[in-house]
Design an enzyme around this catalytic site. Structure first.
Site, PDB file in Angstrom:
ATOM      1  N   LEU B  97       0.872  -1.172   0.000  1.00 30.21           N
ATOM      2  CA  LEU B  97       0.000   0.000   0.000  1.00 30.21           C
ATOM      3  C   LEU B  97       0.904   1.215   0.000  1.00 30.21           C
ATOM      4  O   LEU B  97       1.835   1.282   0.789  1.00 30.21           O
ATOM      5  CB  LEU B  97      -0.843   0.039   1.285  1.00 30.21           C
ATOM      6  CG  LEU B  97      -2.143  -0.741   1.331  1.00 30.21           C
ATOM      7  CD1 LEU B  97      -2.735  -0.640   2.719  1.00 30.21           C
ATOM      8  CD2 LEU B  97      -3.136  -0.219   0.317  1.00 30.21           C
ATOM      9  N   ASP B  98       0.620   2.190  -0.836  1.00 28.52           N
ATOM     10  CA  ASP B  98       1.533   3.329  -0.843  1.00 28.52           C
ATOM     11  C   ASP B  98       1.278   4.218   0.365  1.00 28.52           C
ATOM     12  O   ASP B  98       0.345   4.010   1.129  1.00 28.52           O
ATOM     13  CB  ASP B  98       1.445   4.100  -2.161  1.00 28.52           C
ATOM     14  CG  ASP B  98       0.087   4.752  -2.355  1.00 28.52           C
ATOM     15  OD1 ASP B  98      -0.133   5.333  -3.427  1.00 28.52           O
ATOM     16  OD2 ASP B  98      -0.765   4.668  -1.449  1.00 28.52           O
ATOM     17  N   ALA B  99       2.123   5.235   0.510  1.00 28.12           N
ATOM     18  CA  ALA B  99       2.152   5.964   1.778  1.00 28.12           C
ATOM     19  C   ALA B  99       0.828   6.647   2.102  1.00 28.12           C
ATOM     20  O   ALA B  99       0.420   6.725   3.249  1.00 28.12           O
ATOM     21  CB  ALA B  99       3.281   6.989   1.765  1.00 28.12           C
TER      22      ALA B  99
END
Lengths: 363, 321
Positions: B97-99
């Site tokens: 999951l990206d930031a």
């Protein structure tokens, strides 16, 4: 005199690549092992080639130390000293004395070697002599860990009992070398007593020394001067103790460096003398760290930021985010951060912990 | 402590990633917490070693020496000399999951994750199953009326438009169209010949999944909430990245003849793990993780069982319930 392979002692073969002495010394010592032995033996022509292993063993230690003393003028590597501790008791006094002296007294050694009669394994010996042979495995001459030496070095044992973490110190090879060469009674004890004088408790000494092992190479007089300087700047004894505890490297800085840094902070932040003093007592790492803005402990900040954000959002969701002291239901900001979760939920947010957790999962 | 607790640490579990945290930091934090828990066990009893000491024999008049065996404490295995028992732990993150996104994140601890173990066959089955193309559920929030360069709310503004003409029906129609086109892509990427009987049966049961790499495929999409300018959609997809989901919102805006940006992407289900079983940041410690792995183990095993026994094309998996 030709040397056959079995006669080359074990310790040549057990040299580990990641050794404590630096590579230059290592190659110098071991590129020509044959030469090492020969050099030693040329001094005692009456030695018979078939020596029993033990006699061979400690003679080669001594011969290599002879060789070393002629080659390296700086303090010899710790292997010699540690090796010598496994020698017969008669040799131990010699080794104790020679621990400090960088260059060995070669004449004394040669005399001792002449006195010892050559022994062959077939020669019958009396019970007394048999008992006196110590056949313990020799210490490795170089190692990447202090575990191999800890049982044979009183200094290391006493440090472990104090609480010093040797596994962290052995990652710095110079530090490990230094510790092995020091003698507890003479060097280390003085410094420990000085530290106690400054105000560090017994149980804090371990943590302090794990960080600042370099303090053993500092001069005691210099450090006393630095403490006196701090006292002269109106830092109380308790203040100094706290500063030294929090910033272990403080006492390694010279008086002028400390002075410069204190002055720097006073000028840059334009604080009064008293405020600078308070600041430095609370955060002495400002003095020892780099003078650029330090991004230290990003993780700590991140965790704190997350906590504050989560709690603030929860309070906003509940409609309880009131940070203005004048209005009712005011919530102080330090309460927002410092108190643990359960108390925060019950008293400030007036909700249950499960509700808080459910809310967190909707973020 | 020891091999018992280590063996309970192999498996899969899920964490809830808060927004603003990089997945790599999350992985590092989980590893640190696990090491902290493992190293906190009680230290081993002090060891002894036997030494033979020279000393005068008792009851003798002359000075006769003899060797006596004594047990002397040895510090070789003292924790302060050796260092901590565990220094490294292999923790893997399943689907990243990206930031800026948040949500359920599956974490995998493979067999032989710990330095001390060393031995342990890699559990390929688990890995395969985990990469086995289970779908994920997302809740995506969009904002009508503006367009930015990176499709996020805080990106550089590119365009602003009106959105009064947008209604719920139009949105639903667009979403249905998207689902239809992705259905076609699903079939295409799964390399099935639809003319066969088996393929037909699978399609009827909704079991068609591409097993190889493919672009993002949406298996289901619907609108949960519509209150202009905000709208909330639920997306069920696979092989996605969060950036593509944001682009999807942008494209929905374009189809509606306006513009939209994505304000939040939140994953509500990752494979078999849902929000209930995800561990919050305060629960990332050894015991909670062990419990989570134990609780999830039967479901993981069941899923594995299903995938192995689904006959036909054994790699096709049913949609998790």
């Amino acid at each position: 005199m030709a040397l056959s392979a079995p006669q080359i002692p074990r310790w040549f073969n057990s040299v580990k690549l990641r050794s404590l002495i630096n590579a230059a010394q290592l190659t110098k010592r071991f590129t020509r092992p044959g030469r090492t032995l020969l050099h030693g033996f040329s001094a005692q022509p009456q030695m018979s080639p078939d020596n029993c292993f033990l006699q061979w063993g400690f003679k080669t230690y001594k011969t290599s130390s002879l060789w070393n003393s002629s080659q390296t003028t700086s303090s010899s590597s710790q292997e010699n000293n540690s090796a010598q501790s496994t020698l017969l008791p008669s040799m131990n006094e010699q080794s104790e004395k020679t621990q400090k002296i960088p260059s060995f007294d070669s004449e004394v050694f040669l005399e001792e070697l002449d006195d010892l009669p050559p022994l062959s394994p077939m020669q019958p010996i009396s019970e007394e002599e048999a008992i006196q042979i110590i056949a313990a495995p020799p210490l490795p001459p170089s190692s990447f860990t202090l575990r191999d030496y800890v049982d044979h070095s009183e200094t290391l044992q006493k440090l472990v009992l104090l609480g010093v973490d040797l596994s962290k110190i052995e990652k710095h090879p110079d530090a490990a070398n230094l510790l092995l060469r020091l003698d507890f009674e003479e060097d280390i004890k003085q410094i420990l007593l000085f530290l106690k004088d400054v105000g560090i408790e017994d149980n804090q000494l371990g943590a302090f020394l794990t960080k600042n092992y370099a303090i053993f190479s500092e001069d005691l007089e210099n450090m006393k001067t630095r403490v006196a300087y701090l006292h002269s700047k109106n830092f109380s004894k308790a203040d100094v103790a706290q500063m030294v505890r929090k910033a272990p490297f403080l006492l390694n800085f010279s008086v002028e460096r400390l002075d410069n840094r204190l002055g720097f902070f006073q000028k840059e932040l334009q604080l009064s003398v008293k405020k600078t003093r308070d600041l430095v007592v609370r955060l002495p790492r400002l003095l020892t760290g780099s003078l650029e803005p330090v991004k230290e402990n990003m993780k700590v900040f991140n965790t704190r930021l997350f906590k504050v954000k989560e709690r603030h959002l929860f309070l906003t969701y509940l409609g309880r985010a009131q940070y203005d002291p004048a209005k009712p239901n005011y919530i102080s900001l330090d309460k927002l951060v410092s108190i643990p979760d359960e108390i925060f939920c019950e008293e400030i947010a007036k909700a249950s912990v499960q509700d808080f957790e459910k809310f967190l999962k909707t973020l | 402590m020891g091999s018992a607790s280590l063996s309970r640490l192999q498996g899969l579990f899920a964490v809830y990633k808060p927004p603003g945290l990089k997945w790599k930091h999350l992985r590092d934090t989980v590893e640190l917490q696990l090491l902290k828990g493992l190293n906190a066990g009680k230290p081993p009893a002090p060891e002894q070693r036997v030494r033979f000491l020279l000393g005068p024999m008792e009851g003798s008049e002359e000075k006769e020496l003899t060797l006596t065996a004594t047990s002397v404490p040895s510090l070789t295995n003292h924790p302060l000399v050796c260092g901590p028992a565990f220094t490294h732990f292999k923790v893997g993150v399943g689907h990243r999951l990206d930031a800026q996104s948040s949500g359920v994140l599956g974490v995998r601890i493979p067999w032989g994750a710990c330095q001390v173990l060393g031995v342990g066959r890699g559990c390929r089955l688990l890995t395969d199953m985990y990469n086995a193309h289970l779908t994920k559920d997302y809740t995506v929030r969009g904002l009508l009326g503006k367009a930015t360069d990176d499709f996020c709310e805080d990106g550089r503004l590119v365009e602003k438009t009106t959105y009064d003409h947008v209604t719920r029906e139009k949105l639903d129609r667009i979403l249905a169209m998207i689902q239809g086109s992705h259905q076609k892509a699903l079939v295409m990427y799964s390399n099935l010949d639809l003319k066969t009987q088996e393929a037909y049966e699978m399609a009827v049961r909704g079991l068609i999944r591409p097993m190889n790499k493919s672009p993002m495929l949406i298996t289901g999409i619907r609108c949960l909430h519509f209150a202009p300018p905000e709208f909330l959609i639920e997306v069920q997809c696979m092989h996605e990245t969060q950036k593509e989901l944001r682009k999807l919102v942008h494209e929905i805006g374009l189809e509606l003849k306006t513009t939209a940006v994505c304000s939040r992407v939140r994953r509500t289900r990752d494979g078999i793990f849902t929000l209930d079983s995800a561990l919050l940041r305060t629960q990332w410690d050894l015991h909670s993780i062990q419990d989570a792995i134990q609780t999830a183990a039967p479901r993981v095993a069941a899923e594995l069982e299903k995938s192995l026994s689904s006959g036909l094309d054994t790699k096709q998996l049913p949609t998790p319930g």
